[in-house]
Design a protein around this motif. Sequence first.
Motif, short mmCIF file in Angstrom:
data_model
loop_
_atom_site.label_atom_id
_atom_site.label_comp_id
_atom_site.label_asym_id
_atom_site.label_seq_id
_atom_site.Cartn_x
_atom_site.Cartn_y
_atom_site.Cartn_z
N ILE A 5 10.31 -12.68 18.19
CA ILE A 5 11.51 -12.20 17.51
C ILE A 5 11.08 -11.55 16.21
N SER A 57 12.12 -9.29 12.69
CA SER A 57 13.24 -8.94 11.81
C SER A 57 13.31 -7.42 11.74
N TRP A 77 20.51 -8.01 12.31
CA TRP A 77 19.79 -9.07 11.63
C TRP A 77 18.65 -9.65 12.45
N TRP A 78 18.57 -9.37 13.73
CA TRP A 78 17.42 -9.80 14.52
C TRP A 78 17.21 -8.85 15.68
#
Length: 180
Positions: free
Chosen positions: A4, A6, A14-15
Motif C-alpha cells: 500500500i 501513499s 488518501w491511499w
Amino acid sequence: MSAIQSRPAATGQWWRPGQPVRKTIIVVHVVASVALLGEVWGLVLLNLTATLTADGTLAHSAYRLMSVMVFGGGIPLSLTALVSGIALSLGTHWGLTRHLWVFAKLVLLIGVILVGMLLFTPEAMADATAGGADPSSGRQWWQVAVLSGQLTMLLTATGLSVFKPRRRLTWGRAGTARSR
C-alpha cells in the motif's frame, strides 16, 4: 515497494494499493459480481418454476431452495461486491463519487441489496406453499418481477463496467452533475 502506497494529498486520494493488492481486489470484485449475477439468474429460474408449476410440492421446494441460495450466496456475494467495489474506487483514480459510472454502480448495487432485503420474500412464499397449497399467482409474479428488477440492475452495472461512460460528477456546484 510496499503493498500500500501513499499518494499526494492534492489528488484527494488518501491511499493507493500496490499492483498485487489492487489486482487481487479486482479479481475478488469481478468474481463476486459475476457470481451474484448468476445467483440472481438462478433465483429467477427457480421463481418461474414455482410460479408456472401446478405441483405444489415442487413450488414449495423451489421457494425453500431460494432461501438457501439467498443466505448462502446472495448476501455474502453482494456484500463482498460492495466492499471490494468501494475499496477499488477509493484506491484508484476513478474515485467513489468522481465518475458517473462508478457512482451509478454503487447506487445500483445498494438498490439490489435493498430490493432483496425489503421485497423478496422466499420464506413467506415457502410458508404459503406448505403442504402443497397454491399461493396467489399475483404474489408469485410479484416475486418474479422483484428478481427481474435485480437482474436488470446487475446487468446495467455490468454494462457500465465495460463501457465506462466518460461523464464526471462535480459536487457542490448548484447540486448538479456536469460532464468534462
